[in-house]
Write a protein that holds these residues in place. Structure first.
Motif, short mmCIF file in Angstrom:
data_model
loop_
_atom_site.label_atom_id
_atom_site.label_comp_id
_atom_site.label_asym_id
_atom_site.label_seq_id
_atom_site.Cartn_x
_atom_site.Cartn_y
_atom_site.Cartn_z
N ASP A 45 41.80 37.98 23.31
CA ASP A 45 41.76 38.77 22.07
C ASP A 45 40.34 38.91 21.52
OD1 ASP A 45 44.43 39.04 22.21
OD2 ASP A 45 44.94 37.68 20.57
N ILE A 46 39.58 37.84 21.59
CA ILE A 46 38.26 37.89 20.96
C ILE A 46 37.18 38.45 21.85
CG2 ILE A 46 38.53 36.06 19.25
CD1 ILE A 46 37.54 34.08 21.19
N SER A 47 37.52 38.71 23.11
CA SER A 47 36.49 39.12 24.05
C SER A 47 36.55 40.63 24.34
CB SER A 47 36.68 38.34 25.35
OG SER A 47 35.72 38.72 26.26
N PRO A 48 35.46 41.35 24.10
CA PRO A 48 35.47 42.79 24.40
C PRO A 48 35.46 43.05 25.91
CG PRO A 48 33.50 42.17 23.14
CD PRO A 48 34.17 40.91 23.56
N ASN A 49 35.03 42.05 26.68
CA ASN A 49 34.95 42.22 28.14
C ASN A 49 35.81 41.17 28.82
OD1 ASN A 49 32.56 44.14 28.00
ND2 ASN A 49 31.75 42.33 26.94
N ILE A 50 36.74 41.65 29.63
CA ILE A 50 37.60 40.71 30.35
C ILE A 50 37.44 40.95 31.85
CG2 ILE A 50 39.98 39.95 30.74
CD1 ILE A 50 40.58 40.96 27.89
N LEU A 51 37.07 39.90 32.55
CA LEU A 51 36.93 39.99 34.00
C LEU A 51 38.08 39.25 34.66
CD1 LEU A 51 35.48 40.44 36.72
CD2 LEU A 51 34.05 38.46 36.21
N ALA A 52 38.92 40.00 35.37
CA ALA A 52 40.01 39.36 36.10
C ALA A 52 39.56 39.14 37.54
CB ALA A 52 41.26 40.25 36.06
N VAL A 53 39.76 37.91 37.99
CA VAL A 53 39.48 37.60 39.39
C VAL A 53 40.82 37.53 40.10
CG1 VAL A 53 38.49 35.89 40.98
CG2 VAL A 53 37.42 36.29 38.75
N THR A 54 40.91 38.17 41.25
CA THR A 54 42.17 38.13 41.99
C THR A 54 41.89 38.00 43.48
OG1 THR A 54 44.31 39.26 42.33
CG2 THR A 54 42.35 40.66 42.27
N THR A 55 42.95 37.77 44.22
CA THR A 55 42.87 37.89 45.67
C THR A 55 43.81 39.03 46.04
OG1 THR A 55 44.72 36.40 46.08
CG2 THR A 55 42.53 35.38 45.87
N THR A 56 43.95 39.28 47.34
CA THR A 56 44.86 40.35 47.74
C THR A 56 46.30 39.85 47.83
OG1 THR A 56 44.39 39.83 50.04
CG2 THR A 56 43.07 41.56 49.05
N ASP A 57 46.48 38.57 47.58
CA ASP A 57 47.80 37.97 47.61
C ASP A 57 48.74 38.66 46.61
OD1 ASP A 57 48.97 34.96 48.30
OD2 ASP A 57 49.69 35.81 46.40
N PRO A 58 49.96 39.04 47.07
CA PRO A 58 50.86 39.77 46.16
C PRO A 58 51.13 39.04 44.85
CG PRO A 58 51.71 39.82 48.39
CD PRO A 58 50.52 38.91 48.43
N SER A 59 51.22 37.70 44.89
CA SER A 59 51.52 37.00 43.63
C SER A 59 50.32 37.07 42.67
CB SER A 59 51.94 35.56 43.88
OG SER A 59 50.88 34.85 44.48
N ALA A 60 49.11 37.04 43.22
CA ALA A 60 47.91 37.17 42.36
C ALA A 60 47.87 38.57 41.76
CB ALA A 60 46.64 36.89 43.17
N LEU A 61 48.23 39.57 42.57
CA LEU A 61 48.18 40.95 42.08
C LEU A 61 49.27 41.19 41.03
CD1 LEU A 61 47.45 42.66 45.49
CD2 LEU A 61 45.92 42.59 43.50
N THR A 62 50.42 40.57 41.24
CA THR A 62 51.50 40.69 40.25
C THR A 62 51.02 40.13 38.90
OG1 THR A 62 53.10 40.37 42.01
CG2 THR A 62 53.91 40.04 39.77
N ASP A 63 50.30 39.01 38.97
CA ASP A 63 49.77 38.41 37.73
C ASP A 63 48.72 39.30 37.08
OD1 ASP A 63 51.44 36.32 38.06
OD2 ASP A 63 49.91 34.82 38.50
N VAL A 64 47.88 39.95 37.89
CA VAL A 64 46.87 40.86 37.33
C VAL A 64 47.57 42.04 36.65
CG1 VAL A 64 45.16 42.60 37.96
CG2 VAL A 64 44.92 40.28 38.79
N TYR A 65 48.62 42.51 37.28
CA TYR A 65 49.34 43.63 36.68
C TYR A 65 49.96 43.22 35.34
CZ TYR A 65 52.00 47.85 36.09
OH TYR A 65 52.48 49.03 35.57
N ALA A 66 50.51 42.01 35.32
CA ALA A 66 51.11 41.51 34.07
C ALA A 66 50.04 41.40 32.97
CB ALA A 66 51.76 40.16 34.30
N LEU A 67 48.86 40.94 33.36
CA LEU A 67 47.74 40.84 32.41
C LEU A 67 47.37 42.22 31.88
CD1 LEU A 67 45.17 39.31 31.24
CD2 LEU A 67 44.06 39.90 33.40
N MET A 68 47.27 43.15 32.82
CA MET A 68 46.88 44.51 32.47
C MET A 68 47.90 45.13 31.50
SD MET A 68 46.10 47.19 35.44
CE MET A 68 46.30 48.91 35.09
N LYS A 69 49.16 44.90 31.82
CA LYS A 69 50.24 45.43 30.98
C LYS A 69 50.12 44.85 29.57
CE LYS A 69 55.15 45.95 31.43
NZ LYS A 69 56.35 45.49 32.10
#
Ligand SMILES: Nc1ncnc2c1ncn2[C@@H]1O[C@H](COP(=O)(O)OP(=O)(O)OP(=O)(O)O)[C@@H](O)[C@H]1O
Ligand SMILES: [Mg+2]
Length: 272
Positions: A157-181
């Protein structure tokens, strides 16, 4: 009594102006959702690259589960930012710890903090604002723990810049999508870097698929996913991590170091 009220009002006004003050410090929160994808490795090594470029960098270890930055910086801090939050330390300057690397300051964390006690008091917001108000740092990097729990959310919430680190692993990508949503309704963008990924193109292609999915699911169309680049898998990264060293320093010519420097150049283009 009036004196008391007016001094309280003055304090509040000080707080308000202090928090409104423009500072040069740019805040970047590093997150992922899934654990073990390389957030802390990225945070520490990115700080080294930035420091080497001449930026003054502070690294805040916000992994409440397992404070890890002190390991990567090979120090044993006796003071953590919780001492400031808990009132044991009054001067914020006292929680700024030198590391063995020029231009990198560590703000150490502590494992297993009882967050629930303070959940409604915005304690983390307070500390980030106080660090910004010092105006000592060009960049404040915040390393969060795995998962999207309440304290990670507060740092997002307090950060104007958010850097998501992921791998190509489907579970990591699912989590990135949830974050994005989750953040797409109130943030402008998410920066994305791929770890354990052997080519720039693989990350770029997956980023496009995630964007398409977001479009299909009608996520906020103004929200932008910005791809920064990839870092390959490398034994040298695992080894330097175990030895409490930074791979970009020890193996500056390795492909992975070149890749991470590229990620940092892109990051600098995007942060605000
Ligand atoms: N590209 C890579 N190649 C090989 N090993 C890597 C790479 N990136 C990270 N590692 C190793 O993977 C492990 C996990 O990395 P790291 O601790 O940075 O992940 P994390 O996302 O911070 O984990 P956590 O969610 O627990 O905080 C470490 O042992 C690290 O050295
Ligand atoms: Mg970590």
């Amino acid at each position: 009594m009036f004196n008391n009220i007016s001094s309280q009002a003055k304090n509040l006004m000080n707080l308000a102006t202090r928090h409104k003050k423009d500072t040069k410090t740019k805040v970047i929160t590093v997150t992922s959702g899934k654990g073990g994808v390389g957030k802390s490795t990225f945070t520490a090594n990115i700080s080294y690259i930035l420091a080497n470029m001449g930026y003054k960098v502070a690294v805040l270890d916000a992994d409440i589960g397992l404070a890890n930055m002190q390991v990567l910086f090979n120090t044993k801090p006796e003071i953590t930012f919780f001492d400031y939050l808990d009132g044991k330390i009054d001067d914020i300057n006292d929680i700024l710890l030198d590391t063995s690397y020029p231009n990198i300051t560590l703000i150490a964390g502590k494992s297993g903090y009882e967050y629930s006690n303070k959940a409604s008091s915005f304690v983390f917001t307070q500390i980030v604002e106080d660090i910004k108000a010092l105006d000592k740092f060009d960049i404040l990097l915040i390393d969060t723990g795995a998962g999207l729990n309440e304290y990670v959310k507060e740092f997002l919430d307090i950060s104007p810049n958010i850097l998501a680190v992921t791998t190509t692993d489907p579970s990591a990508l699912t989590d990135v999508y949830a974050l994005m949503k989750m953040i797409s309704s109130y943030k402008e963008s998410l920066l994305l870097a791929f770890n354990h990924t052997k080519s720039y193109q693989i990350g770029a292609t997956i980023t496009e698929s995630v964007k398409n999915l977001a479009q299909k699911n009608r996520l906020n169309s103004n929200f932008m996913l910005k791809y920064l680049g990839n870092v390959s898998m490398s034994q040298n990264i695992a080894t330097t991590g175990r030895l409490r060293k930074l791979f970009v320093k020890e193996f500056g010519d390795d492909q992975t170091s070149v890749e991470l420097k590229f990620v940092v150049e892109n990051l600098l283009n995007y942060i605000r």
